[in-house]
Scaffold this motif. Structure first.
Motif, PDB file in Angstrom:
ATOM      1  N   GLU A   1     -41.079  26.724  11.522  1.00 29.09           N
ATOM      2  CA  GLU A   1     -40.352  27.677  10.694  1.00 29.09           C
ATOM      3  C   GLU A   1     -40.235  27.251   9.227  1.00 29.09           C
ATOM      4  O   GLU A   1     -39.500  27.865   8.452  1.00 29.09           O
ATOM      5  N   LYS A   2     -40.931  26.185   8.828  1.00 26.66           N
ATOM      6  CA  LYS A   2     -40.976  25.778   7.429  1.00 26.66           C
ATOM      7  C   LYS A   2     -42.347  26.138   6.860  1.00 26.66           C
ATOM      8  O   LYS A   2     -43.324  26.312   7.587  1.00 26.66           O
ATOM      9  N   ASN A   3     -42.429  26.227   5.555  1.00 27.60           N
ATOM     10  CA  ASN A   3     -43.707  26.509   4.918  1.00 27.60           C
ATOM     11  C   ASN A   3     -44.648  25.319   4.993  1.00 27.60           C
ATOM     12  O   ASN A   3     -45.868  25.478   5.083  1.00 27.60           O
ATOM     13  N   THR A   4     -44.096  24.112   4.972  1.00 29.15           N
ATOM     14  CA  THR A   4     -44.911  22.904   4.953  1.00 29.15           C
ATOM     15  C   THR A   4     -44.642  22.039   6.177  1.00 29.15           C
ATOM     16  O   THR A   4     -43.614  22.193   6.848  1.00 29.15           O
ATOM     17  N   LYS A   5     -45.557  21.127   6.432  1.00 29.45           N
ATOM     18  CA  LYS A   5     -45.370  20.155   7.502  1.00 29.45           C
ATOM     19  C   LYS A   5     -44.200  19.253   7.113  1.00 29.45           C
ATOM     20  O   LYS A   5     -44.210  18.594   6.075  1.00 29.45           O
ATOM     21  N   SER A   6     -43.169  19.213   7.956  1.00 31.17           N
ATOM     22  CA  SER A   6     -41.911  18.547   7.637  1.00 31.17           C
ATOM     23  C   SER A   6     -41.534  17.574   8.740  1.00 31.17           C
ATOM     24  O   SER A   6     -42.110  17.585   9.832  1.00 31.17           O
ATOM     25  N   LEU A   7     -40.524  16.725   8.462  1.00 31.15           N
ATOM     26  CA  LEU A   7     -40.105  15.711   9.418  1.00 31.15           C
ATOM     27  C   LEU A   7     -38.789  16.114  10.072  1.00 31.15           C
ATOM     28  O   LEU A   7     -37.798  16.383   9.386  1.00 31.15           O
ATOM     29  N   PHE A   8     -38.814  16.144  11.415  1.00 29.88           N
ATOM     30  CA  PHE A   8     -37.627  16.484  12.202  1.00 29.88           C
ATOM     31  C   PHE A   8     -37.267  15.302  13.102  1.00 29.88           C
ATOM     32  O   PHE A   8     -38.146  14.558  13.548  1.00 29.88           O
ATOM     33  N   ARG A   9     -35.977  15.176  13.379  1.00 30.33           N
ATOM     34  CA  ARG A   9     -35.513  14.228  14.397  1.00 30.33           C
ATOM     35  C   ARG A   9     -34.949  15.028  15.552  1.00 30.33           C
ATOM     36  O   ARG A   9     -34.114  15.922  15.368  1.00 30.33           O
ATOM     37  N   VAL A  10     -35.400  14.690  16.759  1.00 31.70           N
ATOM     38  CA  VAL A  10     -34.993  15.424  17.947  1.00 31.70           C
ATOM     39  C   VAL A  10     -34.370  14.455  18.940  1.00 31.70           C
ATOM     40  O   VAL A  10     -34.964  13.426  19.278  1.00 31.70           O
ATOM     41  N   THR A  11     -33.174  14.772  19.404  1.00 27.83           N
ATOM     42  CA  THR A  11     -32.511  14.012  20.455  1.00 27.83           C
ATOM     43  C   THR A  11     -32.305  14.930  21.650  1.00 27.83           C
ATOM     44  O   THR A  11     -32.701  16.098  21.638  1.00 27.83           O
ATOM     45  N   SER A  12     -31.665  14.416  22.682  1.00 27.43           N
ATOM     46  CA  SER A  12     -31.401  15.237  23.868  1.00 27.43           C
ATOM     47  C   SER A  12     -30.412  16.359  23.568  1.00 27.43           C
ATOM     48  O   SER A  12     -30.329  17.344  24.302  1.00 27.43           O
ATOM     49  N   LYS A  13     -29.678  16.227  22.451  1.00 31.25           N
ATOM     50  CA  LYS A  13     -28.640  17.211  22.142  1.00 31.25           C
ATOM     51  C   LYS A  13     -29.025  18.182  21.029  1.00 31.25           C
ATOM     52  O   LYS A  13     -28.548  19.316  21.003  1.00 31.25           O
ATOM     53  N   LYS A  14     -29.863  17.750  20.088  1.00 29.63           N
ATOM     54  CA  LYS A  14     -30.135  18.624  18.951  1.00 29.63           C
ATOM     55  C   LYS A  14     -31.432  18.225  18.262  1.00 29.63           C
ATOM     56  O   LYS A  14     -31.978  17.144  18.485  1.00 29.63           O
ATOM     57  N   SER A  15     -31.909  19.114  17.403  1.00 31.59           N
ATOM     58  CA  SER A  15     -33.008  18.796  16.500  1.00 31.59           C
ATOM     59  C   SER A  15     -32.524  19.061  15.086  1.00 31.59           C
ATOM     60  O   SER A  15     -31.782  20.025  14.836  1.00 31.59           O
ATOM     61  N   GLU A  16     -32.909  18.196  14.149  1.00 31.82           N
ATOM     62  CA  GLU A  16     -32.465  18.362  12.776  1.00 31.82           C
ATOM     63  C   GLU A  16     -33.600  18.039  11.814  1.00 31.82           C
ATOM     64  O   GLU A  16     -34.441  17.185  12.068  1.00 31.82           O
ATOM     65  N   LEU A  17     -33.591  18.761  10.702  1.00 34.09           N
ATOM     66  CA  LEU A  17     -34.580  18.523   9.652  1.00 34.09           C
ATOM     67  C   LEU A  17     -34.169  17.284   8.874  1.00 34.09           C
ATOM     68  O   LEU A  17     -33.043  17.182   8.379  1.00 34.09           O
ATOM     69  N   ILE A  18     -35.099  16.324   8.761  1.00 31.25           N
ATOM     70  CA  ILE A  18     -34.826  15.080   8.046  1.00 31.25           C
ATOM     71  C   ILE A  18     -35.377  15.138   6.626  1.00 31.25           C
ATOM     72  O   ILE A  18     -34.705  14.766   5.667  1.00 31.25           O
ATOM     73  N   TYR A  19     -36.601  15.622   6.477  1.00 30.21           N
ATOM     74  CA  TYR A  19     -37.184  15.685   5.136  1.00 30.21           C
ATOM     75  C   TYR A  19     -38.251  16.767   5.103  1.00 30.21           C
ATOM     76  O   TYR A  19     -39.068  16.886   6.010  1.00 30.21           O
ATOM     77  N   SER A  20     -38.232  17.554   4.026  1.00 30.38           N
ATOM     78  CA  SER A  20     -39.236  18.593   3.820  1.00 30.38           C
ATOM     79  C   SER A  20     -39.504  18.710   2.336  1.00 30.38           C
ATOM     80  O   SER A  20     -38.584  18.593   1.518  1.00 30.38           O
ATOM     81  N   GLN A  21     -40.771  18.903   1.978  1.00 34.15           N
ATOM     82  CA  GLN A  21     -41.147  19.127   0.596  1.00 34.15           C
ATOM     83  C   GLN A  21     -41.588  20.583   0.491  1.00 34.15           C
ATOM     84  O   GLN A  21     -42.370  21.059   1.300  1.00 34.15           O
TER      85      GLN A  21
END
Length: 596
Positions: free
Chosen positions: A214-234
């Protein structure tokens, strides 16, 4: 549609400097390949050009060599600890796993498999258990007891297996599906879409994902058993690489490529590596290819337009830099020609940009080669050492490469704007980049020649049809000349659907008429050089032969170089040498002769 990246990046030769740049010095150079860095970061394993495994100490001590027999092929290898190296070789239809004890060079055969390929699941951590990937299964081999443990079945079509704490953690299939091993069952990873890379922490609890999702660019996400969150995107550029701390609990740095490499650091170690690289190799592209377990010692590949590729070792505690391997090391470091960024300032984001490599003196009488990359959607031009551009500069020619809309690395929007409209998009972008070239460098060359391979050759032919008066010549290698003809050669429906999405609707007669360039060759006045391999399985030789036949009928000026035994990439060295000679003669005749 994959492309002729090898040839487009590596042509070169001849005069200019007093130190002659010989073509054989690039292709015949004996370079080794990095296999791994030891856990303590003090040893490097290489696969040498003459089929040996070389264990090289960074400091004192002699290198150890493991000579493979003539019939053996190296498959995989890793350090188990600082004294033991395990590797896999193929010998005929047999795969062997062998341990090598470094202090006394003792070798032991651990495992043999007939017919089924064996590779190693990688984890850079000291352990006496090696996980073997064999016939769709993971098999643990205990080096102390020299016995196999219980096999773990892998998901179908697994291409990569990641370990955590020396246990299976995740698997990636050939279709980029990701599976996580939980409670002895592989479960498909769902939280993030369009995944390109996966990393796990040492406990297999947290996952780092490179994805668009769902981002325009290839971005870094962190995923755990409880949630996923965006860590860094350019916003405008894909993340190209990530490094982590020693436990992969935290991100150490992210890398993305705009006109030049950009590094965002999050740890002291990463800041120190970045500082070392900026000090030792300013304005270079670099990538960490291996690190010690503590993250303080690194193997780094580095290059720039004026630095041929090399591998270095760094230590952030001592700030040491050790050069381990450098391409073209017999050439003076100062002999390479200047490359500059050319950027279009029209308010668009990201900006259209390219690279100009020039001879020492640049004026309107210096002919320009405009090289159009292939792909088109999975390739881009980068800030790298470019032997072809150096070769052309040696001959008194400037080279312009550029990332037209549709190129990769600048996000989905930049790529998708060209879908179905490539001819007009590339034509507009050539005009824009040439205008920027004149305004930034006061350079408006009297003579221009287009050069491209695979789809790049199609773009060359298209531009010659639309603006033939602007060019003296065009060079096309392994080229597509008719998109409808290429579509008809596709065999499976999924590939055809992807083609239709990116290139246009084959069922539309107007599209077929516009994109079959054979129907428009009457517009060309410039002379052309057509090069193709008769064994090309990617772009049928029939494409080039149809072009040649039509040019003959229309009595257009052209030269042909047909290579009977070559494929799309023209990998046969003799044929590559013949190609370089043909290109040199062609350029001498049509760009340089009248100037002299």
């Amino acid at each position: 549609m994959k492309y002729f990246s090898a040839l487009c990046l590596v042509l070169f030769s001849l005069s200019g400097f007093s130190q002659e740049f010989k073509i054989s010095d690039w292709f015949n150079e004996k370079a080794n390949s990095v296999v791994q860095l030891s856990p303590d970061g003090k040893l490097v394993a290489w696969l040498t050009y003459n089929n040996r495994i070389l264990i090289q100490p960074i400091d004192k001590g002699a290198s150890r060599s493991i000579q493979l027999s003539a019939g053996q092929r190296f498959i995989d290898g890793q350090f188990i600890n600082d004294e033991k190296f395990v590797y896999v070789v193929q010998d005929g239809d047999e795969y062997r796993v062998i341990s090598h004890y470094l202090p006394n060079a003792t070798q032991k055969l651990l495992y043999t498999s007939r017919f089924f390929k064996v590779s190693l699941a990688q984890e850079h951590r000291k352990s006496e258990v090696v996980w073997l990937i064999v016939n769709g299964q993971l098999k643990p081999f205990d080096l102390l007891s020299r016995s196999l443990g219980k096999a773990v079945p892998l998901p179908k079509n697994s291409q990569f297996v990641g370990l955590a704490n020396n246990k299976p953690c995740y698997s990636i299939s050939d279709t980029k599906d990701v599976f996580i091993l939980k409670e002895n069952e592989w479960k498909k990873f769902e939280p993030v879409e369009s995944i390109s890379q996966v990393y796990a922490d040492k406990d297999c609890h947290n996952f780092w994902i490179l994805a668009t999702h769902e981002k325009n660019t290839k971005s870094l996400f962190r995923v755990t058993s409880k949630k996923s969150e965006l860590i860094y995107s350019q916003k405008y550029y894909d993340i190209a690489d990530v490094i982590f701390d020693s436990n992969k609990k935290n991100v150490a740095a992210v890398f993305y490529e705009a006109e030049l490499l950009q590094v965002k650091t999050f740890s002291k170690n990463a800041q120190k590596i970045d500082s070392i690289m900026q000090r030792s190799f300013p304005k270079s592209y670099w990538q960490v290819i291996a690190q010690s377990v503590d993250g303080k010692k690194s193997l780094v590949s580095v290059q720039s337009p004026k630095i041929p590729p090399q591998v270095i070792w760094t230590d952030v505690e001592t700030n040491r830099v050790v050069s381990l391997q450098r391409r073209l090391q017999n050439y003076d470091k100062s002999r390479w020609y200047k490359t500059s960024v050319v950027s279009v300032d029209n308010g668009a984001k990201p900006a259209l940009f390219g690279y100009l490599t020039q001879p020492d003196k640049l004026n309107s009488h210096v002919p320009l080669i405009i090289r159009i990359h292939g792909g088109p959607f999975e390739i881009r031009d980068r800030w790298r050492f470019d032997p072809e551009a150096q070769w052309l500069a040696d001959q008194g020619l400037a080279t312009l490469t550029f990332n037209y809309r549709g190129s990769s690395g600048m996000g989905n929007a930049y790529r998708r704007v060209a879908y179905g409209d490539l001819r007009s998009v590339i034509e507009e972008d050539i005009e824009e980049i040439l205008t920027a070239l004149e305004s930034q460098f006061n350079y408006d060359p009297v003579k221009r020649c287009l050069y491209g391979a695979s789809f790049g050759g199609y773009a060359v032919l298209s531009e010659l049809i639309s603006n033939s008066d602007d060019y003296v010549c065009g060079i096309m290698v392994s080229s597509v000349v008719s998109l409808p003809m290429f579509y008809e050669s596709l065999s499976d429906e999924m590939t055809k659907a992807t083609f239709a999405k990116q290139f246009g609707n084959y069922d539309d007669p107007d599209w077929r008429e516009e994109n079959n360039l054979l129907l428009h060759l009457g517009e060309i006045d410039a002379t052309t050089l057509v090069i193709y391999g008769n064994q090309d399985k990617r772009v049928s030789p029939l494409q080039s032969e149809a072009l040649i036949a039509k040019m003959k009928i229309l009595k257009k000026p052209f030269t042909v170089k047909k290579l009977e035994n070559s494929d799309h990439e023209i990998e046969v060295l003799e044929d590559r040498l013949a190609v370089y000679k043909s290109i040199q003669q062609f350029l001498q005749e049509h760009l340089l002769k009248s100037l002299k």
